[in-house]
Write a protein that holds these residues in place. Structure first.
Motif, PDB file in Angstrom:
ATOM      1  N   GLY A  22      22.953  -4.513 -63.577  1.00  0.00           N
ATOM      2  CA  GLY A  22      21.856  -5.202 -62.824  1.00  0.00           C
ATOM      3  C   GLY A  22      22.141  -6.720 -63.628  1.00  0.00           C
ATOM      4  N   PRO A  58      21.028  -4.362 -57.512  1.00  0.00           N
ATOM      5  CA  PRO A  58      19.749  -4.885 -58.183  1.00  0.00           C
ATOM      6  C   PRO A  58      19.575  -6.341 -58.176  1.00  0.00           C
ATOM      7  CG  PRO A  58      21.434  -3.524 -59.808  1.00  0.00           C
ATOM      8  CD  PRO A  58      21.816  -3.828 -58.579  1.00  0.00           C
ATOM      9  N   VAL A 111      13.988  -6.921 -63.254  1.00  0.00           N
ATOM     10  CA  VAL A 111      15.296  -6.598 -62.720  1.00  0.00           C
ATOM     11  C   VAL A 111      15.041  -5.194 -61.965  1.00  0.00           C
ATOM     12  CG1 VAL A 111      17.941  -5.926 -62.913  1.00  0.00           C
ATOM     13  CG2 VAL A 111      16.580  -7.714 -64.331  1.00  0.00           C
ATOM     14  N   ARG A 112      15.455  -5.079 -60.617  1.00  0.00           N
ATOM     15  CA  ARG A 112      15.398  -3.807 -59.713  1.00  0.00           C
ATOM     16  C   ARG A 112      15.682  -3.780 -58.631  1.00  0.00           C
ATOM     17  NH1 ARG A 112       9.200  -2.362 -59.317  1.00  0.00           N
ATOM     18  NH2 ARG A 112      10.279  -0.668 -58.750  1.00  0.00           N
ATOM     19  N   ARG A 113      16.135  -2.830 -58.012  1.00  0.00           N
ATOM     20  CA  ARG A 113      16.521  -2.825 -56.694  1.00  0.00           C
ATOM     21  C   ARG A 113      15.464  -3.030 -55.722  1.00  0.00           C
ATOM     22  NH1 ARG A 113      21.223   1.930 -55.995  1.00  0.00           N
ATOM     23  NH2 ARG A 113      22.673   0.839 -57.399  1.00  0.00           N
ATOM     24  N   THR A 118       8.962  -2.027 -51.934  1.00  0.00           N
ATOM     25  CA  THR A 118       8.942  -2.527 -53.366  1.00  0.00           C
ATOM     26  C   THR A 118       7.977  -4.044 -53.492  1.00  0.00           C
ATOM     27  OG1 THR A 118      10.791  -1.146 -53.775  1.00  0.00           O
ATOM     28  CG2 THR A 118      10.054  -2.963 -55.446  1.00  0.00           C
ATOM     29  N   GLN A 144      19.952 -12.740 -57.282  1.00  0.00           N
ATOM     30  CA  GLN A 144      21.192 -11.993 -57.422  1.00  0.00           C
ATOM     31  C   GLN A 144      22.522 -12.998 -57.621  1.00  0.00           C
ATOM     32  OE1 GLN A 144      21.429  -9.811 -53.483  1.00  0.00           O
ATOM     33  NE2 GLN A 144      20.835  -7.831 -54.543  1.00  0.00           N
ATOM     34  N   ARG A 151      28.932  -9.043 -59.079  1.00  0.00           N
ATOM     35  CA  ARG A 151      28.094  -7.967 -59.053  1.00  0.00           C
ATOM     36  C   ARG A 151      28.587  -6.637 -59.900  1.00  0.00           C
ATOM     37  NH1 ARG A 151      26.670  -9.426 -53.874  1.00  0.00           N
ATOM     38  NH2 ARG A 151      24.710 -10.924 -53.968  1.00  0.00           N
TER      39      ARG A 151
END
Length: 154
Positions: A22, A58, A111-113, A118, A144, A151
């Motif tokens: 991530g 992420p 940081v996260r998907r 969400t 991103q 990535r």
């Protein structure tokens, strides 16, 4: 190798390949791929209109809360305990971003998907936190890396 290390590696692998790492909140190459300034707009609408967002990767989820300086410590502690990176910014004079002359922007990043659920859950929570402390949500963003090759770097 420990059991914990082996299980961790197992969950990070997908079809024999390691998932991309991530981004970090301080990465200067991150670009804003999703942005919302209206707390009443649905997260699904915001995400749908973003052609740059790639759901499989992420993102740095960033919330900006406009609050008075007296509320910073009360908000910072629980957010940091949950893994949010919290910083403050001063607001320009006359911007009207928060009540009072001691206005600050509290920036919470993680940081996260992300997906619509969400983002909706976190936005609702941030709106509630800000309002309970006399402020408001000034907006949220997802960041991103600018292209796919960045990535997948290991």
């Amino acid at each position: 190798m420990s059991i914990r290390g082996g299980l961790s590696r197992l969950f990070r692998t997908r079809r024999g390949r390691r998932e991309p790492r991530g981004p970090t909140p301080d990465d200067p190459e991150l670009t804003v791929v999703v942005e919302a300034t209206d707390e009443t707009e649905s997260a699904s609408t915001v995400l749908t209109r973003s052609p740059a967002w790639i759901p499989e990767f992420p993102a740095v989820l960033r919330y900006r809360l406009a609050i008075g300086s007296a509320a910073v410590a009360e908000l910072r502690e629980p957010l940091e305990a949950e893994g949010w990176l919290v910083r403050t910014e001063t607001t320009p004079p006359g911007s009207g971003s928060a009540p009072g002359s001691d206005s600050l922007i509290l920036v919470a990043q993680r940081v996260r998907r992300i997906d619509a659920m969400t983002c909706a859950r976190e936005t609702s929570r941030m709106v509630g936190l800000a309002q309970r402390h006399g402020g408001h949500l000034a907006g949220w963003q997802a960041l991103q890396p600018p292209n796919e090759s960045d990535r997948s770097r290991e």
